[in-house]
Design a protein around this motif. Structure first.
Motif, mmCIF file in Angstrom:
data_model
loop_
_atom_site.group_PDB
_atom_site.id
_atom_site.type_symbol
_atom_site.label_atom_id
_atom_site.label_comp_id
_atom_site.label_asym_id
_atom_site.label_seq_id
_atom_site.Cartn_x
_atom_site.Cartn_y
_atom_site.Cartn_z
ATOM 1 N N PRO A 1 0.808 -1.229 0.000
ATOM 2 C CA PRO A 1 0.000 0.000 0.000
ATOM 3 C C PRO A 1 0.842 1.281 0.000
ATOM 4 N N TYR A 2 2.069 1.218 0.543
ATOM 5 C CA TYR A 2 2.926 2.408 0.515
ATOM 6 C C TYR A 2 3.465 2.666 -0.890
ATOM 7 N N VAL A 3 3.683 1.595 -1.661
ATOM 8 C CA VAL A 3 4.059 1.759 -3.068
ATOM 9 C C VAL A 3 2.869 2.321 -3.853
ATOM 10 N N GLU A 4 1.656 1.851 -3.516
ATOM 11 C CA GLU A 4 0.454 2.389 -4.166
ATOM 12 C C GLU A 4 0.317 3.889 -3.885
ATOM 13 N N MET A 5 0.663 4.317 -2.679
ATOM 14 C CA MET A 5 0.638 5.747 -2.353
ATOM 15 C C MET A 5 1.624 6.502 -3.245
ATOM 16 N N SER A 6 2.813 5.946 -3.450
ATOM 17 C CA SER A 6 3.801 6.580 -4.343
ATOM 18 C C SER A 6 3.266 6.676 -5.755
ATOM 19 N N LEU A 7 2.642 5.605 -6.243
ATOM 20 C CA LEU A 7 2.080 5.609 -7.591
ATOM 21 C C LEU A 7 0.992 6.675 -7.734
ATOM 22 N N ASP A 8 0.192 6.855 -6.692
ATOM 23 C CA ASP A 8 -0.859 7.876 -6.740
ATOM 24 C C ASP A 8 -0.252 9.280 -6.818
ATOM 25 N N VAL A 9 0.784 9.540 -6.008
ATOM 26 C CA VAL A 9 1.446 10.851 -6.042
ATOM 27 C C VAL A 9 2.074 11.086 -7.417
ATOM 28 N N LEU A 10 2.728 10.063 -7.964
ATOM 29 C CA LEU A 10 3.348 10.189 -9.282
ATOM 30 C C LEU A 10 2.303 10.490 -10.361
ATOM 31 N N LYS A 11 1.171 9.811 -10.279
ATOM 32 C CA LYS A 11 0.100 10.049 -11.254
ATOM 33 C C LYS A 11 -0.393 11.484 -11.178
ATOM 34 N N ARG A 12 -0.496 12.010 -9.963
ATOM 35 C CA ARG A 12 -0.945 13.395 -9.787
ATOM 36 C C ARG A 12 0.043 14.378 -10.406
ATOM 37 N N HIS A 13 1.304 13.977 -10.511
ATOM 38 C CA HIS A 13 2.333 14.826 -11.110
ATOM 39 C C HIS A 13 2.569 14.494 -12.590
ATOM 40 N N GLY A 14 1.627 13.759 -13.190
ATOM 41 C CA GLY A 14 1.673 13.534 -14.630
ATOM 42 C C GLY A 14 2.549 12.393 -15.084
ATOM 43 N N ILE A 15 2.977 11.542 -14.159
ATOM 44 C CA ILE A 15 3.863 10.432 -14.509
ATOM 45 C C ILE A 15 3.054 9.173 -14.781
ATOM 46 N N SER A 16 3.381 8.497 -15.886
ATOM 47 C CA SER A 16 2.691 7.280 -16.295
ATOM 48 C C SER A 16 3.553 6.056 -15.981
ATOM 49 N N ILE A 17 2.995 5.086 -15.278
ATOM 50 C CA ILE A 17 3.711 3.858 -14.929
ATOM 51 C C ILE A 17 2.790 2.674 -15.156
ATOM 52 N N ASP A 18 3.302 1.641 -15.837
ATOM 53 C CA ASP A 18 2.534 0.418 -16.079
ATOM 54 C C ASP A 18 2.892 -0.611 -15.011
ATOM 55 N N VAL A 19 1.881 -1.132 -14.342
ATOM 56 C CA VAL A 19 2.099 -2.090 -13.259
ATOM 57 C C VAL A 19 1.471 -3.426 -13.632
ATOM 58 N N GLU A 20 2.271 -4.486 -13.522
ATOM 59 C CA GLU A 20 1.765 -5.832 -13.736
ATOM 60 C C GLU A 20 2.319 -6.717 -12.622
ATOM 61 N N ASP A 21 1.484 -6.990 -11.636
ATOM 62 C CA ASP A 21 1.890 -7.752 -10.454
ATOM 63 C C ASP A 21 3.100 -7.088 -9.793
ATOM 64 N N ASN A 22 4.246 -7.747 -9.827
ATOM 65 C CA ASN A 22 5.444 -7.221 -9.170
ATOM 66 C C ASN A 22 6.428 -6.590 -10.152
ATOM 67 N N ASP A 23 5.960 -6.277 -11.347
ATOM 68 C CA ASP A 23 6.797 -5.621 -12.349
ATOM 69 C C ASP A 23 6.258 -4.215 -12.618
ATOM 70 N N PHE A 24 7.169 -3.247 -12.634
ATOM 71 C CA PHE A 24 6.803 -1.851 -12.861
ATOM 72 C C PHE A 24 7.570 -1.354 -14.076
ATOM 73 N N HIS A 25 6.839 -0.949 -15.111
ATOM 74 C CA HIS A 25 7.483 -0.445 -16.339
ATOM 75 C C HIS A 25 7.253 1.060 -16.420
ATOM 76 N N ILE A 26 8.352 1.798 -16.485
ATOM 77 C CA ILE A 26 8.288 3.257 -16.485
ATOM 78 C C ILE A 26 8.855 3.785 -17.804
ATOM 79 N N PRO A 27 8.006 4.306 -18.706
ATOM 80 C CA PRO A 27 8.533 4.942 -19.922
ATOM 81 C C PRO A 27 9.403 6.139 -19.524
ATOM 82 N N ALA A 28 10.504 6.309 -20.230
ATOM 83 C CA ALA A 28 11.403 7.431 -19.918
ATOM 84 C C ALA A 28 12.055 7.945 -21.193
#
Length: 423
Positions: A194-221
């Protein structure tokens, strides 16, 4: 600082919960990386949050505090720091900014206190090295210094999920600034998800897109952070001690500023205390909590390690044997809480045992005595709440440790009618 409490005492009255420390760290870090002004309302004012605020200033953010509201203007290029960034005892400050520093072509030095230097960091350093940054760590009598230099090139990195979720959050904040795409693979179970989910929510609010699939996180850069506004939720990790105190004391307290539907991971505390037997009424962002006959409970703390200390205290006053599972990561906290909290409660007559990954507490009440926080904020708060419910006088040494997460803790207890002597 020594705090003396004569027990038992009731809790009655109204207080406001402090702002979430975890959310404040994340909002501040994201504001550093964003173009334009980010506003943060209701931020935590604890020592750890202050460390992160000063750190983002050192790295180029222009920060103003106006009527309790933080206005932070970020920077496109991290500033070069001549002096080391002092992270004090804040694990989130060190871990998040170690990862962020890996995106800058200039070398950044971060300093950790003696106690923080004992907490794990190596898996994060290995991950950012895999992504192209360079790191060194050196120890001295006062703690350690970490030197980090980018750029972060991108690629794939692997990180264990059972040590600290802050490793993953730090990488998620840094990855959008890499030269090419980043994929983070979490090995094993991701604890405190849930603390990682909190980070993802903050990142989304700042316009950052991240793809999550189970325990894999793909971040376009690369991606660009954009400024936004934050309303910091109340801190359930801190308020849990007041709620536990109300349960033990048997009276009613009111805590404002707590939203059970917020992203604060430790809001789950409300579900477990309902099973324990506390009476909880929720109206908007205000909770009314009343103590009652406490029943034994079973709780899985894999995602909520900071709830273990107040739950251990509640278990001491419940009728029967309670179990808290998934506790092994408590050894990585400010102290090894698998030892320090049972040891202090044990002085008061508590029956607490550890077997494998489970803490068992047999209730029966406590007796006041001399206690020591061992400079751990959650140990200090546990001792205070235990002392309120105990028979006889208690003293708590090194009680000032509470300022790490909840500087107003003892003042709030006084507002709730507790008689406290401070030396």
């Amino acid at each position: 600082m020594i705090v003396r409490i004569k027990g038992p005492q009731p809790l009655m009255g109204t207080v406001r919960a402090p702002g979430s420390k975890a959310y404040t760290h994340r909002a501040l870090v994201a504001s550093l990386l964003s173009q334009g002004e980010t506003t943060i309302q209701g931020a935590s004012e604890c020592d750890d949050a202050h460390r992160t605020l000063e750190a983002i200033r050192s790295l180029g953010a222009r920060v103003q505090i106006q009527n309790g509201r933080i206005v932070s203007s970020g920077t496109e290029k991290l500033a070069s720091c001549i002096d080391p960034i002092d992270c004090g005892e804040s694990g989130a400050t060190l871990r998040f900014l170690t990862a962020i520093a890996g995106t800058s072509p200039t070398r950044t030095t971060l300093r950790a206190s003696e106690s923080l230097a004992k907490r794990p960091l190596e898996p994060l350093l290995k991950a950012i090295e895999t992504l192209g940054a360079s790191t060194t760590i050196s120890e001295n009598k006062n703690g350690s210094e970490v030197k980090v230099q980018g750029p972060l090139k991108g690629g794939e990195a692997w990180i264990p999920g059972n040590i600290s979720s802050q490793f993953i959050s730090g990488l998620l904040f840094a990855a959008p600034l890499a030269t090419t795409d980043v994929t983070i693979h979490v090995n094993g179970r991701l604890e405190s998800r849930p603390y990682v989910e909190m980070s993802l929510d903050v990142l989304k609010r700042h316009g950052i897109s991240i793809d999550v699939e189970d325990n894999d996180f793909h971040i376009p850069a690369p991606q660009k952070y954009t400024a936004t506004s934050h309303d910091v939720p109340g801190d359930f990790s801190s308020a849990a001690f007041l709620i536990a105190g109300a349960g033990i004391a048997g009276e009613e307290i009111t805590i404002s500023g707590l939203n059970p539907g917020s992203l604060e991971p430790d809001a789950v505390f409300l579900k477990v205390i309902n099973r324990i037997g506390l009476e909880v009424k929720n109206v908007g962002q205000t909770l009314k909590v009343k103590g009652s006959k406490l029943e034994p409970f079973v709780f899985d703390a894999v995602n909520n390690p900071d709830l273990v200390p107040p739950l251990e205290v509640l278990g001491c006053f419940a009728k029967g044997t309670s179990e808290i599972r998934g506790v092994k990561r408590l050894r990585y906290k400010e102290t090894n809480r698998l030892q320090t909290i049972p040891a202090e409660l044990g002085k008061m007559g508590a029956k607490v045992s550890l077997s494998d990954d489970v803490v068992k507490i047999t209730g029966g009440g406590l007796v006041g005595c001399e206690l020591d926080s061992k400079h751990d904020h959650r140990v200090a708060m546990s001792c205070a709440i235990a002392s309120i419910g105990a028979s006889g006088d208690s003293s708590i040494r090194n009680a000032e440790a509470v300022s790490k997460s909840y500087p107003e803790f003892f003042q709030d207890l006084i507002r709730l009618g507790v008689e406290i002597n401070v030396e």
